[in-house]
Design a protein around this motif. Sequence first.
Motif, PDB file in Angstrom:
ATOM      1  N   THR A  69      46.594  98.032  40.221  1.00 47.72           N
ATOM      2  CA  THR A  69      46.342  99.323  40.859  1.00 47.72           C
ATOM      3  C   THR A  69      47.646 100.067  41.080  1.00 47.72           C
ATOM      4  N   VAL A  72      48.936 101.359  37.679  1.00 49.21           N
ATOM      5  CA  VAL A  72      48.239 102.516  37.111  1.00 49.21           C
ATOM      6  C   VAL A  72      48.484 103.756  37.974  1.00 49.21           C
ATOM      7  N   LEU A  73      48.636 103.550  39.270  1.00 52.99           N
ATOM      8  CA  LEU A  73      48.971 104.686  40.155  1.00 52.99           C
ATOM      9  C   LEU A  73      50.304 105.291  39.751  1.00 52.99           C
ATOM     10  N   LEU A  75      51.766 105.101  36.864  1.00 54.57           N
ATOM     11  CA  LEU A  75      51.636 105.718  35.538  1.00 54.57           C
ATOM     12  C   LEU A  75      50.989 107.089  35.638  1.00 54.57           C
ATOM     13  N   GLN A  76      49.893 107.157  36.391  1.00 54.67           N
ATOM     14  CA  GLN A  76      49.166 108.421  36.500  1.00 54.67           C
ATOM     15  C   GLN A  76      49.956 109.464  37.264  1.00 54.67           C
ATOM     16  N   SER A  77      50.518 109.063  38.397  1.00 54.55           N
ATOM     17  CA  SER A  77      51.221 110.057  39.203  1.00 54.55           C
ATOM     18  C   SER A  77      52.499 110.502  38.490  1.00 54.55           C
ATOM     19  N   TYR A  78      53.088 109.616  37.689  1.00 58.07           N
ATOM     20  CA  TYR A  78      54.286 109.992  36.940  1.00 58.07           C
ATOM     21  C   TYR A  78      53.993 111.176  36.028  1.00 58.07           C
ATOM     22  N   HIS A  79      52.876 111.097  35.315  1.00 59.48           N
ATOM     23  CA  HIS A  79      52.558 112.177  34.380  1.00 59.48           C
ATOM     24  C   HIS A  79      52.263 113.473  35.108  1.00 59.48           C
ATOM     25  N   GLY A  80      51.712 113.350  36.306  1.00 55.32           N
ATOM     26  CA  GLY A  80      51.466 114.553  37.092  1.00 55.32           C
ATOM     27  C   GLY A  80      52.752 115.132  37.645  1.00 55.32           C
ATOM     28  N   THR A  93      54.138 108.018  46.484  1.00 52.69           N
ATOM     29  CA  THR A  93      52.702 108.153  46.211  1.00 52.69           C
ATOM     30  C   THR A  93      52.037 106.789  46.122  1.00 52.69           C
ATOM     31  N   SER A  97      49.386 105.548  48.909  1.00 52.26           N
ATOM     32  CA  SER A  97      48.017 105.290  48.454  1.00 52.26           C
ATOM     33  C   SER A  97      47.630 103.838  48.699  1.00 52.26           C
TER      34      SER A  97
END
Lengths: 260, 334, 254
Positions: A69, A72-73, A75-80, A93, A97
Motif C-alpha cells: 500500500t 503504490v501510494l 507511485l501514484q502520488s509521485y505522478h500527481g 502523503t 495516508s
Amino acid sequence: MYSKKPINYYSPFLQITKALKELGSIGAMFLETVYQTFRKPFKLNYIFKQMEFIGVNSSVIVIITGVFTGMVLALQSYHGFRKFGGEGLVGATVALSMTRELGPVLTALMVTGRAGSAMAAELGTMRVTEQIDALTVMALNPVKYLVVPRVVAAFFMLPVLTIISDFVGIIGGYIVGVKLLGINEGAFITKIIKHLDLDDIYNGLIKAACFGIILSLVSCYKGFYTSGGAEGVGRSTTEAVVVSSVSILISDYVLTSLMF
Amino acid sequence: MNNRMVSSELKVGIMILIGILILFYMSFRIGKYGVFSEHGYELTAVFINAGGLDVKTPVKIAGVEAGKIKKISLDGFKALITLTIRGSVRIPVDSRISIRSQGILGDKFLEITPGNDQKILAQGGKIQDVVEAPDFDQLFASVNGAAKNFGETMGELKGIISEKEKANIRKSIENFQEASGDFKNLIKENKGNISRVVSNVDETMSGLKLMVKDVESGKGTLGLLVKDETLYNDAREAVNVLKTISAEIDQGKGTLGKLVKDEALYDETKATIANIKDLTDGIKKGEGTLGRLAKDDSLFIETEKAAKKVQKAAEGIQEMTPVTILGTIFGMFF
Amino acid sequence: MEDVAIRIVDLQKSFGEQRVLDGINLEVEAGKITVIIGKSGGGKSVLLKNVIGLIKPDSGEIWIDGVETTSLSERDMNNIRMKFGMLFQEAALFDSMDLFDNVAFPLREHTKMSENEITSTVEERLKQVGLTGFSEKMPSELSGGMRKRVGLARALVLDPEIILFDEPTSALDPIISLTILDLIKQTQTYFKKTYLVISHDILGMFRIADKVAMLYNGKIIEYGTPHDIKRSTNEATKEFLNATKIPGFTGGDL
C-alpha cells in the motif's frame, strides 16, 4: 401449524426491523462482554491465545499489505505531484495516508478476513455441536470464555498491527519514492516530520482499537447465534465478514469526523 | 498445554514490544511532543488580526523553528496568542513579532526578530512590538483602488493630450533620452577626469592642512597680512613709499643724502617696522582673529568635511548612471 | 421428597405456533435411571434443555432438590447447574483441547485442585470409561463412540448428583451402542447417581432403565418400569413398540 400467509422476507420493513434487532443484540452482547471482561476470574491464558491468533498470526499478511500500500501510494502520488513539482510531498502523503486512514482500515479489513471469519466459523461450529451449551451446562458463561478473549485480544492487537502497518507502509513509500523514483531523500523525510503529527498516529491507533472491538464483536455475534448446522456456519462466516467490513468503513467515517 | 501457552505469551509479548518500539521511534523522529522534547516557556502577543494562524503554527527566529503557538483566544476584540518557546531560546524584551507566510499560498508562521536589549522575556512575558500581517484582502483592495486611479488618470491624460502634444512629448523624451545618453557618455569619458579632480581636491586639502599647520606655528606671510585691514593698508602704503623712495634713489637723487635730508621719513619707517614686529608677536601668542582660527581644530574638521562632500558628489554622479539607464528604458515604453 | 431429584409440573413450551411441550408432569427418582422415550423432534431435547436451564419454559415449574428453577437468575441457576453433568448428543467436546484438557476443564474451572490432583483424577475417569493412553488425542481424531466415552468422563468428573444424557446411542453402530449403554449402567451402579436419559432407542433403553416415561404429543402418556411399558395397552406406546419389531426375527424381547 405454520402461518398460511407467505412472509415476504425481502420487504424493506422486515429487513430494517431485522437489522435493528440485530444491532440491539450486538449492543447487548457488547455490554455483557464489557461486564464479563472486568469480572473475576480473568482468563488471561485465553486472551493470550487469541492475541497470538489475531495478532501474531496476522502480522505477515498485514506487513505485506502495508508495504505494498505504501509503495503504490508513493507511485501514484509521485505522478500527481510531479505535475507541479511537489515530489517532496510524496513522503508526507504516504505517511499521512498510512497513519490516519489506510493503516487502521486495511489492517482491520485484513484481520476481519483472516481472524474474523475464523471466529465466526469457530463459534458457529461450537454452537451447532452444542459446545456453547456444554459451557453453559458447566455453569460457565460462554461470553466470558469465548467472546471476551477475542474482543480483548482484538482491542489490543489491532493497534499493534496498525503501527507495524504504518511503519512498513512508510518504508515501502520510501523504497519506491527515494530508491526507485529518485526523490530527494532529505525532502522526503523532512516533509514527513514536518507534516506528520503524533496525533495522526495516535488517532489512527485509537481507530484501530475501535475497529478491533467492532470486527471481533460482530464476528463473535454471528458465530454465537448460528443456527442450521454446517450450512448455517458457512452463512454466519460470510455474514460476519460482510457486516464487519461494512461496519468498519461506516465507523471509520464517524470516528474520523469526530477526531480530526 | 502449558508449554504452548508460554510460547504464545512470548510471541505476543515480542510483537507488542516491536509495536511499542516502532511507536517510540516514530514519536521520537517526529519529536514534537514526545517524552524527549524539552520543556519550554510561554509568551504572549496581541494581534489585531490573527487570520491564518492556528494552534501549532511554528514560531521562527531567523527561519529556524523556536516554538509553536499554543493557544489563540480573544482578548477584547483582539487576538491573544500564547506561544510556547523552547527553553533554550532566549528572547530579548524589545524583540519584534510579525506574521509571515511562505509565499502567497504558503502557510502562515510567526517570525520573531530579536532586539538588542539585555533583558530577556521570562515565562508569561509579552512581546510588545507587534507587526500586523498585511491582510491580503486589504492589500488586494488597495492595489485595486490604485489601479483604478491609475486607469482614470491615464484616461484623463489621454483626453488632454492631442496628437501634437503627443509628438512633442515623444520628441522631448527623445531629447531627454539623447541627453541622458550624452550625459552617460560624458561621465564615461570623463570618469578619469572626475576622479582626477577628486584626487586634486584631496591634494589641495592636504596642502591646506599643511598650510594651516604653518599658520599655527606662525610661519608665512598670510598671518602677517590678514590681521586687520589698516595694517594691510599701512603696509601697502609703506611699501609704496618705499617703492617711491627706491625709485627716487634709482633716479639718482642720492640715497644717503636723501635719508639724512628727510629725517621724518626715517622715523616713519622705523615705527612701521616696530609695528610689524608687534603684530608678529601677537599672532604667536594667539591673539586676534587669525591666531584663533589657526589654533581652532574645528576649522580643520570643517575643511575635511567639505572635502568629503566633494568626493560624495563625485560618487553621486557615478551612481546616477543606472538611474539614467532606467529612465531611458522607461522612456522607450512610454 | 427425598427420593425425587427432579419434579416437573405442568411444563409448557411453544416455538411460534408449534406447541412442543403441552403440560409435562414428571417426577424423576433419585439414584435411578429414568428414560424418556419419544419420537425424534417430539420435544425430548427441549424438555432436557428446560431442566438444565438452556431454555426457559412458557409456563410450569421445575423443582430440583426443592428449588424452583424456572424463575431463577442466571447466577443462581449456575449454582443449580453445579449439581448436573450432561452428555450431549455428539458429546460436545471442545475441539481446541485434547482429551485430557477436555476432561480436566471442569476441574480447572470449578475446583482449586493442584495440577497433580487434576492429572490423577482425569486419568482415573478416563480409565473408568476405558480410554487409558488416549489423553493426548484431539477430539477430531476420535470415533463417535470414543467421543461419547470422553463426554461421559467429563460429565462425571465433578461427581454431580444428576447426569443428563441426550440421545446417548444415536449415530452409533449397535455394538458400540451396547458398550455405551453398559458403561452408563455400570457407572450408575457404581456411583448411585440420578441419571435422566432421553432417547428414541426403546430397545436399548429397556436394557438400562429403572423407570421409563413415554412422551407423546407434548405430554407424558405413560410412566412406569420397562416391564409395565411393555404390557401397555396405550395405542401410541404399542405403535412405538411394534415399530421396533422386524418380521421374521424375535429380537427386541428382553
